[in-house]
Scaffold this active site. Structure first.
Site, PDB file in Angstrom:
ATOM      1  N   LYS A  33      78.487  47.620 110.943  1.00  0.00           N
ATOM      2  CA  LYS A  33      79.369  48.520 110.221  1.00  0.00           C
ATOM      3  C   LYS A  33      79.461  49.901 110.869  1.00  0.00           C
ATOM      4  O   LYS A  33      80.557  50.433 111.065  1.00  0.00           O
ATOM      5  CB  LYS A  33      78.834  48.652 108.787  1.00  0.00           C
ATOM      6  CG  LYS A  33      79.561  49.609 107.932  1.00  0.00           C
ATOM      7  CD  LYS A  33      78.776  49.821 106.661  1.00  0.00           C
ATOM      8  CE  LYS A  33      77.523  50.606 106.948  1.00  0.00           C
ATOM      9  NZ  LYS A  33      76.858  51.092 105.741  1.00  0.00           N
ATOM     10  N   THR A  34      78.314  50.451 111.224  1.00  0.00           N
ATOM     11  CA  THR A  34      78.312  51.785 111.818  1.00  0.00           C
ATOM     12  C   THR A  34      79.080  51.771 113.131  1.00  0.00           C
ATOM     13  O   THR A  34      79.837  52.696 113.440  1.00  0.00           O
ATOM     14  CB  THR A  34      76.865  52.239 112.080  1.00  0.00           C
ATOM     15  OG1 THR A  34      76.117  52.034 110.892  1.00  0.00           O
ATOM     16  CG2 THR A  34      76.830  53.701 112.444  1.00  0.00           C
ATOM     17  N   ASP A 224      82.174  55.856 103.824  1.00  0.00           N
ATOM     18  CA  ASP A 224      81.132  54.870 104.080  1.00  0.00           C
ATOM     19  C   ASP A 224      80.340  54.631 102.789  1.00  0.00           C
ATOM     20  O   ASP A 224      80.357  55.473 101.894  1.00  0.00           O
ATOM     21  CB  ASP A 224      80.203  55.392 105.183  1.00  0.00           C
ATOM     22  CG  ASP A 224      79.323  54.289 105.743  1.00  0.00           C
ATOM     23  OD1 ASP A 224      79.528  53.125 105.364  1.00  0.00           O
ATOM     24  OD2 ASP A 224      78.445  54.604 106.560  1.00  0.00           O
ATOM     25  N   GLU A 225      79.651  53.524 102.687  1.00  0.00           N
ATOM     26  CA  GLU A 225      78.853  53.183 101.507  1.00  0.00           C
ATOM     27  C   GLU A 225      79.696  53.352 100.239  1.00  0.00           C
ATOM     28  O   GLU A 225      79.260  53.927  99.245  1.00  0.00           O
ATOM     29  CB  GLU A 225      77.590  54.059 101.416  1.00  0.00           C
ATOM     30  CG  GLU A 225      76.721  54.057 102.655  1.00  0.00           C
ATOM     31  CD  GLU A 225      75.916  52.775 102.832  1.00  0.00           C
ATOM     32  OE1 GLU A 225      76.071  51.850 101.994  1.00  0.00           O
ATOM     33  OE2 GLU A 225      75.168  52.689 103.812  1.00  0.00           O
ATOM     34  N   GLN A 255      75.266  45.596  98.019  1.00  0.00           N
ATOM     35  CA  GLN A 255      74.272  46.638  98.267  1.00  0.00           C
ATOM     36  C   GLN A 255      74.494  47.865  97.388  1.00  0.00           C
ATOM     37  O   GLN A 255      74.067  48.971  97.720  1.00  0.00           O
ATOM     38  CB  GLN A 255      74.300  47.046  99.741  1.00  0.00           C
ATOM     39  CG  GLN A 255      73.909  45.912 100.678  1.00  0.00           C
ATOM     40  CD  GLN A 255      73.836  46.353 102.124  1.00  0.00           C
ATOM     41  OE1 GLN A 255      73.043  47.199 102.489  1.00  0.00           O
ATOM     42  NE2 GLN A 255      74.696  45.782 102.952  1.00  0.00           N
ATOM     43  N   ARG A 609      66.807  44.691 105.518  1.00  0.00           N
ATOM     44  CA  ARG A 609      66.419  45.714 106.504  1.00  0.00           C
ATOM     45  C   ARG A 609      65.689  45.093 107.677  1.00  0.00           C
ATOM     46  O   ARG A 609      65.558  45.690 108.728  1.00  0.00           O
ATOM     47  CB  ARG A 609      65.496  46.795 105.889  1.00  0.00           C
ATOM     48  CG  ARG A 609      66.056  47.652 104.761  1.00  0.00           C
ATOM     49  CD  ARG A 609      67.396  48.215 105.059  1.00  0.00           C
ATOM     50  NE  ARG A 609      68.421  47.335 104.490  1.00  0.00           N
ATOM     51  CZ  ARG A 609      69.704  47.413 104.779  1.00  0.00           C
ATOM     52  NH1 ARG A 609      70.135  48.323 105.622  1.00  0.00           N
ATOM     53  NH2 ARG A 609      70.578  46.581 104.241  1.00  0.00           N
TER      54      ARG A 609
END
Length: 768
Positions: A33-34, A224-225, A255, A609
């Site tokens: 994503k980043t 984002d998020e 998430q 993670r």
DNA sequence: GCTTTGTTCCTTTTT
DNA sequence: GGAACAAAGC
């Protein structure tokens, strides 16, 4: 320039090259994503979009900076002109410029949670209400919740539902407190965290010329998020992108873990309704984790009903099964994890930075800190009591805040009698009463104090005012933040006060202060910082996120943090600890909000993670504010398909349990069970980096060989044994009351006499 | 007004 | 176990 595009898979490519119109990227965990966001911005700039016209909202300031640097690498130094940061920091910046429209000056203060609570407490007291019923925490949550849903104090007080709820909760006055709180913040020229967003909405609603200006400025808006935005944030982005319709949101409904602070999962589920011609891209390939980890996470999240359809998969190696480890106690859990890290470093050639220990609550960190410290593994703690919440730091910041903004009531209360200058509560109360009687700001009263009072206190106040005035002059002379802070630390005497305090704590506080001054120096010396004023520094400090704390620059440390703090991060090996019912899922969460699905998403975040190895641990018994509790394995472990799990007693082939602790060349000296090695809070730069060699660590008296007093040893404790108690010193067991977990012992202490103790294991050890 | 000592309540998670 | 507050003593 275009070669980076070739490294993308088809959906990533589509997301990166989509230029105009609304776009929603559903990005599964570990789906790059980043990278997509970074490339997308670079791509836009490559297509000729001016970086000044791009607004990118991230979850932490650190994430923004990292992204900025990555874009700089691709496209060059123009990237520094991008508007990037958290919602709070970006819109605080805009409110500095435009806030005068709402009656704030450009140097308004940002109240942190402590300030807000303190103000609420003051108001409750002033109203003569019972502070046992009116808990500041609850009231603040209530106010915050309202503001996050764009409900003003006026609207709140007109809404019979809210008022009925408050009455039902035995707190009918919350509406009135909300009103007073808002007015007090305003007259203090201060905004709390929620106000930054709330007032931005008000600004855009009531000042169309301002809205128009920013609508045309931000031709592209990226969030984002997105799953963790609340209504207030969502409406800001919606308004900003209303003209150009170039809004790109990136998120993963699986998430979403911030509903407790108003995040609304409906934002992501309903986005399509707001933008009918929406393009949706799903990034479903996980590049981060092994197949086993991805599959296990999928099997867990499948239990949730509320979610968007997607299939996250991994083409990586199968990987190891997830280890599930039972520990006897919380301390043993700490030792098991520390040992496993030690072993894995040797066996797999990993570094400290490849490991993370993730927990549900900050309070759980202690056992792991102690265990890691004992075997000299460096670690860093993210979150918890942050550097800027320490008293000595807040004191200096209080002076700096008051210098910038004399209306700042909370800062005033903090510093008026600090260091002690003979202005007690009575005098302060008199000042506040006088101010409200004359309808004048407090500063006006104290700076003309002789008109209102005389006597000893009046002289002290006059001195205080002169001190502040001298700082104000420095500010007007445009001295930089560091120069002024240095002057404040010295001339108030606060620095000297800590300097002459030679206790361990005093020394640590002095170091902290020094560290603060260093960080201000870094701020003013940083060539990338244009505005070096005190006000600019204070703003950067008050909007720091937990992840923004860089520590002492040594990256090679094991990371300890809450799962919330781990969002967006990845580690080769991850330990998710405290997998117990009532802890995770949290009983608070289930009691107050009854949202098991959010807890499950939180566990999903924790699992995903991990890149290579994942270990879940739980303890059978655990101390919770001094009391021993018995715990059950978390239901979440049972919810993972068992074919991905491997249950074991101890990790690493059973050779690394709590009681077999000697590694090659590594002689452990057993220490008193819960005596902290470091009695003072570590400074930020220390971050426990400079561990003392084991030989220098405070240990039990050398002549007495000792062992840890383990819970399992109660059966061995018998009349006649010599023991040492943390508080009561040495003694002899006279009699055991019964055995097992509720065992009591009657002990005759050398200095304290006979006492009957419910055996709290951490406080007592056997002296053989 | 300041300092010391005793008592209570507490903890999700964070900008 | 400990911060934050209240009461009591100086």
């Amino acid at each position: 320039m275009s070669d980076y595009l070739s490294s993308l898979n088809p959906p990533q490519y589509e997301a990166v090259t989509h230029e105009n119109g609304p776009l929603m990227i559903i990005a599964g965990a570990g789906s790059g994503k980043t990278r997509v966001l970074t490339y997308r911005i670079a791509h836009l700039m490559g297509q000729g979009v001016d970086p000044f016209n791009i607004l990118s909202l991230t979850f932490t300031n650190k994430a923004a900076e990292e992204m900025r640097h990555r874009i700089e690498k691709i496209i060059g130094s123009e990237a520094k002109n991008l508007w990037m940061g958290t919602f709070h920091s970006v819109f605080a910046k805009i409110l500095r410029i435009e806030g005068h429209r709402l009656g704030y000056t450009s140097n308004f203060t940002i109240y942190d949670t402590d300030d807000s609570k303190s103000l609420i407490k003051t108001i409750v007291k002033e109203f003569g209400l019972d502070d046992k019923t009116y808990k500041p925490n609850f009231i603040l949550n209530r106010i915050s919740g309202a503001k996050n849903n764009l409900i003003s104090w006026q609207a709140y007080n007109e809404n019979p539902i809210f008022l009925a709820e408050d009455t039902g909760a035995q707190m009918p006055e919350i509406g009135r407190i909300f009103k007073t709180y808002s007015m007090r913040c305003f007259s203090a020229n201060a905004m709390d965290f929620d106000d930054l967003l709330f007032n931005t909405n008000v600004l855009f609603r009531d000042h169309l010329d301002v809205l128009n200006k920013y609508q045309h400025k931000f031709k592209h808006v990226m969030v984002d998020e997105f799953q963790d935005t609340n209504i207030s944030q969502y409406l800001i982005t919606k308004k900003l992108s209303a003209v150009n319709q170039n809004i790109c949101v990136v998120g993963d409904d699986a998430q979403s873990i911030y509903a407790f602070r108003g995040a609304n999962i409906q934002n992501i589920l309903n986005f399509r309704k707001d933008y009918p011609d929406l393009n949706v891209v799903k990034l479903e390939q996980n590049y981060r984790s092994t197949k086993n980890i991805v599959n296990a996470a999928n099997s867990l999240i499948a239990k949730n009903k509320n979610q968007l359809e997607k299939k996250v998969f991994s083409d990586n190696e199968e990987g190891e099964k997830i280890e599930v480890v039972k520990a006897h106690s919380d301390n043993e859990e700490g030792r098991i994890v520390a040992n496993a890290i030690f072993e894995s470093k040797v066996r797999d050639g990993l570094k400290n930075q490849d490991f993370a220990i993730l927990y549900r609550t900050n309070a759980q960190s202690r056992a792991f800190e102690e265990a890691l410290r004992k075997i000299n593994i460096k670690y860093r703690i993210i979150g918890g009591l942050s550097f800027y919440q320490r008293k000595e730091i807040k004191d200096i910041l209080g002076y700096l805040r008051f210098t910038v903004n004399q209306q700042d009531e909370e800062a005033f209360k903090r510093i008026i009698n600090l260091p002690k200058r003979g202005i007690g509560d009575t005098t302060v109360a008199k000042i506040i009463v006088t101010a409200s009687e004359h309808q004048k700001p407090i500063w006006e009263i104290v700076s003309n104090i002789k008109m209102y009072f005389d006597g000893k206190a009046a002289n002290s106040i006059e001195n205080f005012v002169n001190l502040i005035k001298s700082y104000k002059i420095m500010m007007e002379e445009e001295k930089d933040a560091h120069t002024i802070a240095m002057q404040v630390a010295k001339s108030t005497g606060l620095m000297h006060e800590l300097y002459i305090d030679k206790t361990v704590e005093g020394k640590a506080r002095y170091d902290n202060l020094e560290e603060l001054l260093n960080s201000i120096k870094q701020f003013t010396d940083n060539p990338e910082v244009e505005d070096k004023s005190l006000g600019a520094f204070l703003q950067s400090v008050s909007l720091l996120t937990t992840a923004d704390d860089e520590g002492d620059g040594d990256p090679d440390k094991v990371t300890l943090m809450t799962i919330h703090g781990a969002k967006g991060l990845e580690f080769k090996n991850v330990f998710v600890v405290g997998m117990e019912e009532n802890l995770f899922p949290s009983q608070m969460m289930l009691k107050n909000r009854d949202d098991l699905e959010e807890e499950r998403r939180l566990f999903y975040v924790a699992i995903t993670r991990a890149e290579k190895r994942l270990t879940l641990t739980y303890a059978e018994q655990r101390y919770n504010w001094g009391k021993l509790n018995f715990c059950e394995k978390s239901r979440f472990i049972e919810e993972i398909d068992p074919s991905y799990l491997k249950e074991m007693e101890k990790p690493g082939g059973g050779n690394f349990g709590a009681d077999s602790f000697d590694f090659q060349g590594f002689q452990r000296r057993v220490m008193p069970a819960s005596k902290p090695v470091q009695t003072s809070p570590p400074t930020r730069s220390q971050t426990i980096a400079n561990l003392k060699p084991v030989s220098q660590v405070k240990t039990a008296p050398q002549h007495v060989p000792t062992v840890d007093f383990q819970p399992s040893d109660t059966k061995n404790l018998k009349a006649g044994d010599k023991v040492e108690h943390q508080k009561f010193g040495f003694g002899t067991v006279k009699k055991m009351d019964n055995l097992g977990p509720t065992a009591k012992a009657v002990i005759e202490f050398e200095n304290e006499g006979e006492k009957t103790l419910l055996l709290s294991f951490a406080k007592l050890r056997i002296v053989e």
